[in-house]
Design a protein around this motif. Sequence first.
Motif, PDB file in Angstrom:
ATOM      1  N   CYS A   1      -1.937  -1.686   2.930  1.00 33.62           N
ATOM      2  CA  CYS A   1      -2.810  -1.184   1.879  1.00 33.62           C
ATOM      3  C   CYS A   1      -2.922   0.336   1.964  1.00 33.62           C
ATOM      4  CB  CYS A   1      -4.186  -1.833   1.972  1.00 33.62           C
ATOM      5  SG  CYS A   1      -4.887  -1.800   3.616  1.00 33.62           S
ATOM      6  N   GLU A   2      -2.990   0.824   3.194  1.00 33.81           N
ATOM      7  CA  GLU A   2      -3.075   2.260   3.390  1.00 33.81           C
ATOM      8  C   GLU A   2      -1.806   2.936   2.854  1.00 33.81           C
ATOM      9  OE1 GLU A   2      -2.610   3.658   7.395  1.00 33.81           O
ATOM     10  OE2 GLU A   2      -4.237   5.086   7.202  1.00 33.81           O
ATOM     11  N   ALA A   3      -0.673   2.280   3.125  1.00 36.46           N
ATOM     12  CA  ALA A   3       0.594   2.863   2.705  1.00 36.46           C
ATOM     13  C   ALA A   3       0.743   2.830   1.196  1.00 36.46           C
ATOM     14  CB  ALA A   3       1.753   2.116   3.359  1.00 36.46           C
ATOM     15  N   VAL A   4       0.234   1.752   0.565  1.00 37.59           N
ATOM     16  CA  VAL A   4       0.482   1.583  -0.864  1.00 37.59           C
ATOM     17  C   VAL A   4      -0.535   2.349  -1.717  1.00 37.59           C
ATOM     18  CG1 VAL A   4      -0.896  -0.466  -1.344  1.00 37.59           C
ATOM     19  CG2 VAL A   4       1.291  -0.171  -2.492  1.00 37.59           C
ATOM     20  N   CYS A   5      -1.674   2.672  -1.139  1.00 41.01           N
ATOM     21  CA  CYS A   5      -2.758   3.276  -1.916  1.00 41.01           C
ATOM     22  C   CYS A   5      -2.316   4.584  -2.575  1.00 41.01           C
ATOM     23  CB  CYS A   5      -3.962   3.536  -1.013  1.00 41.01           C
ATOM     24  SG  CYS A   5      -5.352   4.260  -1.908  1.00 41.01           S
ATOM     25  N   PRO A   6      -2.294   4.639  -3.909  1.00 42.41           N
ATOM     26  CA  PRO A   6      -1.802   5.852  -4.572  1.00 42.41           C
ATOM     27  C   PRO A   6      -2.795   7.003  -4.498  1.00 42.41           C
ATOM     28  CG  PRO A   6      -2.502   4.254  -6.196  1.00 42.41           C
ATOM     29  CD  PRO A   6      -2.662   3.596  -4.859  1.00 42.41           C
TER      30      PRO A   6
ATOM     31  N   CYS B   1      -4.074  -2.450  -3.133  1.00 40.61           N
ATOM     32  CA  CYS B   1      -4.418  -2.834  -1.760  1.00 40.61           C
ATOM     33  C   CYS B   1      -4.519  -4.347  -1.659  1.00 40.61           C
ATOM     34  CB  CYS B   1      -5.715  -2.160  -1.312  1.00 40.61           C
ATOM     35  SG  CYS B   1      -7.076  -2.298  -2.449  1.00 40.61           S
ATOM     36  N   GLU B   2      -5.199  -4.907  -2.639  1.00 40.03           N
ATOM     37  CA  GLU B   2      -5.396  -6.342  -2.705  1.00 40.03           C
ATOM     38  C   GLU B   2      -4.037  -7.042  -2.836  1.00 40.03           C
ATOM     39  OE1 GLU B   2      -7.874  -7.047  -6.010  1.00 40.03           O
ATOM     40  OE2 GLU B   2      -8.206  -9.136  -5.536  1.00 40.03           O
ATOM     41  N   GLU B   3      -3.211  -6.431  -3.693  1.00 40.63           N
ATOM     42  CA  GLU B   3      -1.897  -6.995  -3.970  1.00 40.63           C
ATOM     43  C   GLU B   3      -1.014  -7.002  -2.726  1.00 40.63           C
ATOM     44  OE1 GLU B   3      -0.078  -8.803  -7.044  1.00 40.63           O
ATOM     45  OE2 GLU B   3      -1.844  -7.556  -7.390  1.00 40.63           O
TER      46      GLU B   3
ATOM     47  N   ALA C   1      -7.139 -10.086   3.048  1.00 38.43           N
ATOM     48  CA  ALA C   1      -8.307  -9.574   3.759  1.00 38.43           C
ATOM     49  C   ALA C   1      -9.065  -8.580   2.893  1.00 38.43           C
ATOM     50  CB  ALA C   1      -7.887  -8.929   5.063  1.00 38.43           C
ATOM     51  N   ILE C   2      -8.358  -7.632   2.320  1.00 38.66           N
ATOM     52  CA  ILE C   2      -9.037  -6.671   1.465  1.00 38.66           C
ATOM     53  C   ILE C   2      -8.955  -7.196   0.024  1.00 38.66           C
ATOM     54  CG2 ILE C   2      -6.962  -5.205   1.230  1.00 38.66           C
ATOM     55  CD1 ILE C   2     -10.537  -3.857   1.424  1.00 38.66           C
ATOM     56  N   VAL C   3     -10.100  -7.310  -0.604  1.00 37.49           N
ATOM     57  CA  VAL C   3     -10.123  -7.814  -1.981  1.00 37.49           C
ATOM     58  C   VAL C   3     -11.051  -6.935  -2.805  1.00 37.49           C
ATOM     59  CG1 VAL C   3      -9.645 -10.217  -1.432  1.00 37.49           C
ATOM     60  CG2 VAL C   3     -11.992  -9.397  -1.408  1.00 37.49           C
TER      61      VAL C   3
END
Lengths: 162, 782
Positions: free
Chosen positions: A69-74, A108-110, A116-118
Motif C-alpha cells: 500500500c505504501e508503494a502504490v499510494c500515489p 491501498c485497499e486494492e 487489512a487496510i480498508v
Amino acid sequence: MEKITNFFKTFLLFELVKGMALTGRYFFARKITVQFPEEKTPQGFRFRGLHAQRRYASGEERCIGCKLCEAVCPALAINIETEEREDGTRRTTRYDIDLMKCIFCGFCEESCPVDAIVETRILEYHGEKRGDLYYTKPMLLAVGDKYEEQIAKDRAADAKYR
Amino acid sequence: MAKIEIDGKQVEIENGRTVIEAAHLAGIYIPHFCYHKKLSIAANCRMCLVQVEKAPKPLPACATPVTDGMKVFTASEQAVKAQKGVMEFLLINHPLDCPVCDKGGECELQDLAVGYGSSASRYQEEKRMVVPKEVGPLISTKEMSRCINCTRCVRFGQEIGGIMELGQAFRGEHAEIMSFVSNSVDSELSGNMIDLCPVGALTSKPFRFTARAWELSHRRSVSPHDSLGSNLTVQVKNNRVMRVLPAENEEINECWLSDKDRFSYEGLNSGERLTKPMIKQNGAWQEVEWQAALEYAAKGLRQIADGAGAEHIGALATPHSTLEELYLLQKLVRSVGSDNVDFRLRQSDFSADGKQAGAPWLGMPIAEINTRDRILLVGSFLRKDHPLLAHRARDAVKKGAQASIVHSADDDLLMNVANKAIVAPDAMANVLAQILKALAAEKQAVVEASVQSAEVGSAAAAIAKSLASGERVAVLLGNFAQQHPQAAQLQVLGQQIAALCGGKFGFLGEAANSVGGHLAKALPRANGMNAAAMLAAPRKAYILLNVEAELDTHNPQQALVAMKAADLVVALSAYKHQATDYADVLLPIAPFSETSGTFVNTEGRVQSFKGAIKPLGEARPGWKVLRVLGNLLNETGFEYDTSEAVRDEALSGVDVAAQLNNAVQGVALETAGAGSGSLQRVSDVPIYSADAIVRRAASLQNTRDAEAPCALMHGAELSRLGVHAGEQVKVSQGEGSAILVAAADDRLPQGVVRVAAGHAATAGLGAMFGAVTVEPITGGRA
C-alpha cells in the motif's frame, strides 16, 4: 421566414416563458435535497471514506507489513515501519496514514493481499488542529474494531466482483 | 572459436563455453536460477531450457557447450513451452507468500514467474513444508520451504568459501538444504549465500523484515575494514543504513563481500554513537556546542605547544581513517611544530623507518594472486584478516599452486597447504633464514653470513624446494608479521627469498588505509616519534583519531598509562568509548558511511567515495573537524571547502604507482636465534574486533568468531602447567593480567600461548608479543 419567427419570439418573451416553465416544474416536483446531517444519501458498498485496519476474528491484526500500500499510494500518504515480532512474524511497528495527503483513490485497499487496510463508509470526521488527521496504527485499528461488522458485510458484497 | 547463432544473432565464442554464456555475450537473456557465472554448473533448475536445431528435446543452455554452426532459439514455441512448464513445476512447492518475503521485489523467481508463469496455479494438493533450522546469527533459514533446490549456496561453500557448511540432504521431494548435523554456518564469507539465493530461502537475519527492496536508495561506497577496499552498495532509507551489499568489481572483490563488510553496518546504528561534542570539566562530562569544544581543544593544544613545547604533542590515528583525515591530522600536528604522528598502532618494530623506499603494498595487483603458482605466507591469519584474499589464494591453490606458510599458529586456511613451518614467534626469522639458505643452495646463489649460520630444518627445506620450482612466486607478509617485534628482519628475509625466485614480494595491508597513511605522510620523519615511542615516553597531549587506546594499540597497558598521564587528550571518535576515562575532549566524527573520503587499498588503488547519509546527530566529517581545528590554531593552509580539495592536495605531485615500493635498504640482517624457549604470547586480532565499527556490530558479535578469547595452548603445554582445558587460568604479562579459560589447540607450537588482542577481556595485558606467564587458578573450573 426565420426572421419573422425570431421577431415574434423576442416580442412575446417566449424564451422567458420557457425558462420559467422549467423553474415551475421543479418548484412543484418532489425535492431531492438531503437534510444533512439528519438525513443521509445512500452509499454503495465500495464507498471510499475513512481508512481502517482490520483484525481477524482471533483478535490478531491482519496487516503483515508487506508495504504494498505504501508503494502504490500515489499521494505518498502512507508511512510504514516493520520488524520481526517475537513470534517470528512480520509486523508493523508503525503504520501512519496522513489523511490530509490522501486522495481516497482506494489503491491501498486494492493492493492489500490480506484485506487489512480498508476504506470504510465513514465520511464525517474532522480534525481541530494540525496533526489530528494524521492517523496512526492504533487509531486505524480502533476504527476497524468499531465498524468491523459493516466492513465485513461490505467486503462480502464486493467479493464476487473481485 | 565457435560461431553460433542465437535467435538469429551471430556470436563468436571460444570452444568449451556454454550456450548461456554465448547468449549473455550477445545480450540475449535466458532465464535461469541455478546458473551463476562464478560457480560450477549444476543444471538442476532446468529454467534455461532452449531449443537447439536438430536436437529432439530442449537443452539446458547453462550445461550445453557451444559447437560450431549451432543454431539456438531461446524464445521459440518449444523453448517457451519448456520454460513455462519448468516454472509451473518450480511453483508447485514454492509458497506464495511474496508479501511477507524479504526477497519480495528483488526475487529472481518472482521476476521470472511474471514473465514465464501462468496467472493461476493448477496445483491443488498440499505443498511441501521444511522445518526451519538454526544456522547462526547471520543467516535466517526460517523459510526453507521457499527453497527451489538450485544448490547455489552449497556450491558457494564448496568452491568459494572453501568449506561445505550447507548441503542437500534427502532425495526427491524431501530434498532440503541444511547444515551438517545442526552446525551453524561460521564461514567468514557466509553472507554471500544470501545474495546467491535466487528466492527468499536464505535471508539476512539482521536485515530481516526491516525494509523492502524498492524503498532503499543505493549509494556506492568503499569498505573501511580490511585492506582489500571492497566496493559496497550501501542501501539507505530515512537517513539510516539499512544494509550493505557488494558492488561488483572484478579486480577487487568480484561479486563477493566478506561478512565483516556486509554486516558491520549494524555498528553504524549502534547506541554507543557519539552525537554531541563533550568536554570534561572537574571530572564530569558535559555536552557542549562544537564551538566551545573546538576552542577548548585548540586552546589546550596551543598552551602545551607554547609551554612545554610542540614535541610534547602526539597524534595517533587508526589505519581505518580516510586519506583526508590522516593528511589533515599530520598537517595540523606539523604546523604546530611537532612531528609525532603515526597510524601504525599495532606495529612494534620501526627499525625499517626511513630505510623504506616507498609505501609497503601488496607488490602486485590483487587479481594476480589467483595466477601465482607458489605462495609463501609469512605470519598471516589470512582467512580472518583478509577473507577475500584468502579466497583468491584458495583459487590459486585449486588451479595447482603450492601454498606454504611460516607462522606461529596453524589455523585451517580451508585450502591445501603444501608445506608448513609452525614455530614460536621468536623463531620465525630463523625459519625464513633457513628457507633463504636452502633456496640459495638450490639456486646456487650467495647469501649473507648471518643467513649461512642457520641450520636448515626439514620444513624449511621443503618450502625452499617448493619455491625453487615455481615460476610465479609470491611471498606475502601478513598482519602478524607486520606486528612482529622483528618485522624489519622478516621483511628483508622475505624480500630476499622473493628476489631469489624471481617472484613478487608484498604486504597484506593491515587495514583499509594502510597504504593511504603512507601516501598522506601520516608517519614521523627523521626526528619525530613513532606510535610505540609516543606511548613509551608519554606525551603531554594526544590527539586520537578513531583510536581506542586499549584495543587498537600494540601495547594497551602502556597506551592506557600514557593516556592517563597526559594533560590533554583530544579524542575524535564516532563512538563514546573507554576514552571517557582519560580524554578531556570528545569530538564526534562521522564513520565512512557519513563522510566523503578516500581509501587506498593494498594494491595501491585510490578509491574515493561520497557519504551515503547525513552524519548522525551533531557528528561531523573528520576532515571538517581537523580543518576547523587548524583554523582555530591560527594556522594557515587549512582553507578547504571540500574533501576533494584535501585529497587533491594530499596526492598532488604524488605518483601513487611510483610510491608503492616494498624495497628496504640498510636494515642489517641479524643472526636469527632459534627461539628462547620461554613461554611467549601469540596474538591475533580477531576478525570482529579489528576496528571500532565491527566491535559494535551486534550480530557479528554473536558469531563464533567473536567468542570471548581463550588462552590457547598445545596439549603438552597444558599438562606441563597442570591445567585442564576448560579451567580458568591467570595470564600475566608485564604488570597486567587477565583471567581466561584455557583451551587446547595442538596445532600451536609448544612454548606459546595464543591470546587474542583487540578485545576488552585481554586489554589489561601488555604487548601483542613477548613473554607471558600462565598459572592455574586453584579450583577455577569454569
